[in-house]
Design a protein around this motif. Structure first.
Motif, PDB file in Angstrom:
ATOM      1  N   MET A 176      -7.864  -5.924  -2.384  1.00 42.31           N
ATOM      2  CA  MET A 176      -6.280  -6.053  -2.089  1.00 42.31           C
ATOM      3  C   MET A 176      -6.193  -7.719  -1.297  1.00 42.31           C
ATOM      4  SD  MET A 176      -5.101  -3.112  -1.669  1.00 42.31           S
ATOM      5  CE  MET A 176      -3.327  -3.957  -1.387  1.00 42.31           C
ATOM      6  N   SER A 224      -0.275  -6.420   5.082  1.00 40.68           N
ATOM      7  CA  SER A 224      -0.720  -4.752   4.248  1.00 40.68           C
ATOM      8  C   SER A 224      -1.555  -3.984   4.572  1.00 40.68           C
ATOM      9  CB  SER A 224      -1.020  -5.728   2.870  1.00 40.68           C
ATOM     10  OG  SER A 224      -2.010  -6.309   3.125  1.00 40.68           O
ATOM     11  N   LEU A 252      -3.994   4.772  -4.455  1.00 41.36           N
ATOM     12  CA  LEU A 252      -4.655   4.476  -3.129  1.00 41.36           C
ATOM     13  C   LEU A 252      -6.157   5.096  -2.843  1.00 41.36           C
ATOM     14  CD1 LEU A 252      -4.206   2.828  -0.363  1.00 41.36           C
ATOM     15  CD2 LEU A 252      -3.471   4.954   0.706  1.00 41.36           C
ATOM     16  N   VAL A 304      -2.499   1.094   5.720  1.00 47.47           N
ATOM     17  CA  VAL A 304      -3.577   1.590   4.979  1.00 47.47           C
ATOM     18  C   VAL A 304      -3.434   3.451   6.046  1.00 47.47           C
ATOM     19  CG1 VAL A 304      -5.790   2.777   5.111  1.00 47.47           C
ATOM     20  CG2 VAL A 304      -5.127   1.159   4.361  1.00 47.47           C
ATOM     21  N   LEU A 312       0.843  -1.013   0.134  1.00 45.28           N
ATOM     22  CA  LEU A 312       0.148  -0.024   0.266  1.00 45.28           C
ATOM     23  C   LEU A 312       0.713   1.000  -0.557  1.00 45.28           C
ATOM     24  CD1 LEU A 312      -3.276  -1.244   2.121  1.00 45.28           C
ATOM     25  CD2 LEU A 312      -2.926  -0.884   0.131  1.00 45.28           C
ATOM     26  N   GLU A 329       1.519   1.949  -3.575  1.00 47.23           N
ATOM     27  CA  GLU A 329       0.320   2.302  -3.984  1.00 47.23           C
ATOM     28  C   GLU A 329      -0.043   3.727  -3.767  1.00 47.23           C
ATOM     29  OE1 GLU A 329      -1.775   1.295  -6.144  1.00 47.23           O
ATOM     30  OE2 GLU A 329      -0.948  -1.570  -5.778  1.00 47.23           O
TER      31      GLU A 329
END
Length: 257
Positions: free
Chosen positions: A100, A157, A86, A161, A77, A80
């Motif tokens: 994801m 992962s 993202l 975020v 992420l 991204e």
């Protein structure tokens, strides 16, 4: 059915993309062979017994799957976020967890190549022959192990975020998981307080299932526990992704890099 189709299409797309990545290719091809060679040489210098070397070869093969997963999944992420995509993933109609999960599954699938390459490497270069006692059980244990490791990578992962430095978690956990899960070192020689941690990690049960299928031993319980832990990671990751996304929106930290 739409969700399953999306997972299948996204997994195939990510598999093609990751297979053409120079970084992922080097991590999957060169890295496992390097550490496998080190492990084989260490075991040969100590106890050069066929069963020990075969067990080491099986453990080294799973090392490659975890190495490919831990480093890339934790930084997924963050990549991204740097590319500015993202927000598009978060705003997609499908739940973020469903978006994801195929990516980490694709990483684990590529990492599964290292299982085969490590065993071939052990046979050709070191003369270590792993006699498969039950090919059917091995064909069951291998996908379950890859799937569970993929779900563990998914859980790693989603933390990126909310926390921008969470990508370092993958690098920090790569080597400890090798030891705790008993890839190369038996759990019996580790301190007692490590054992409960090992039981909570799916790779522990996956590598034991693979060894049981290849060298002879119980497999059913290890495969079942490995699969249940993989499902637990998937559910926990889905719930955690919702909480972390809500926090990122409230604190306006989603796009920060």
């Amino acid at each position: 059915m739409k969700t399953l189709r999306m997972i299948r299409v996204a997994w195939w797309l990510q598999l093609k993309m990751r297979s053409r990545s120079a970084f992922d290719g080097a991590l999957t091809i060169i890295w496992p062979l390097f550490f496998a060679s080190t492990a084989f040489l260490m075991q040969r210098a100590g106890r050069n017994q066929a069963d020990i070397l075969a067990a080491t070869a099986v453990g080294a093969s799973v090392m490659g799957v975890w190495s490919a997963m831990s480093t890339t999944a934790a930084g997924l992420l963050q990549s991204e976020r740097r590319q500015g995509t993202l927000e598009l993933l978060v705003a997609s109609p499908m739940p973020f967890a469903v978006v994801m999960a195929p990516t980490t599954l694709a990483m684990a699938t590529i990492g599964a190549y290292s299982m085969i390459s490590t065993l071939v490497w052990a046979r050709v270069l070191f003369g270590i022959h792993v006699h498969v006692g039950s090919p059917v059980l091995l064909l069951i244990a291998a996908p379950v192990t890859v799937l569970s490791v993929g779900m563990l990578g998914f859980l790693l992962s989603v933390t990126a975020v909310r926390y921008r430095t969470a990508w370092a978690l993958g690098n920090a956990t790569e080597y400890p998981v090798w030891l705790i899960c008993g890839f190369l070192v038996p759990l019996s020689v580790l301190p007692g307080w490590v054992h409960p941690l090992a039981w909570l990690l799916a790779p522990t049960w996956g590598v034991e299932a693979l060894r049981g299928a290849a060298l002879g031993g119980p497999v059913a319980i290890d495969v079942a526990v490995c699969l249940l832990l993989g499902l637990f990671y998937a559910v926990l990751g889905a719930l955690l992704s919702r909480t972390l996304l809500d926090s990122a929106r409230r604190n306006a930290t989603l796009a920060l890099s």
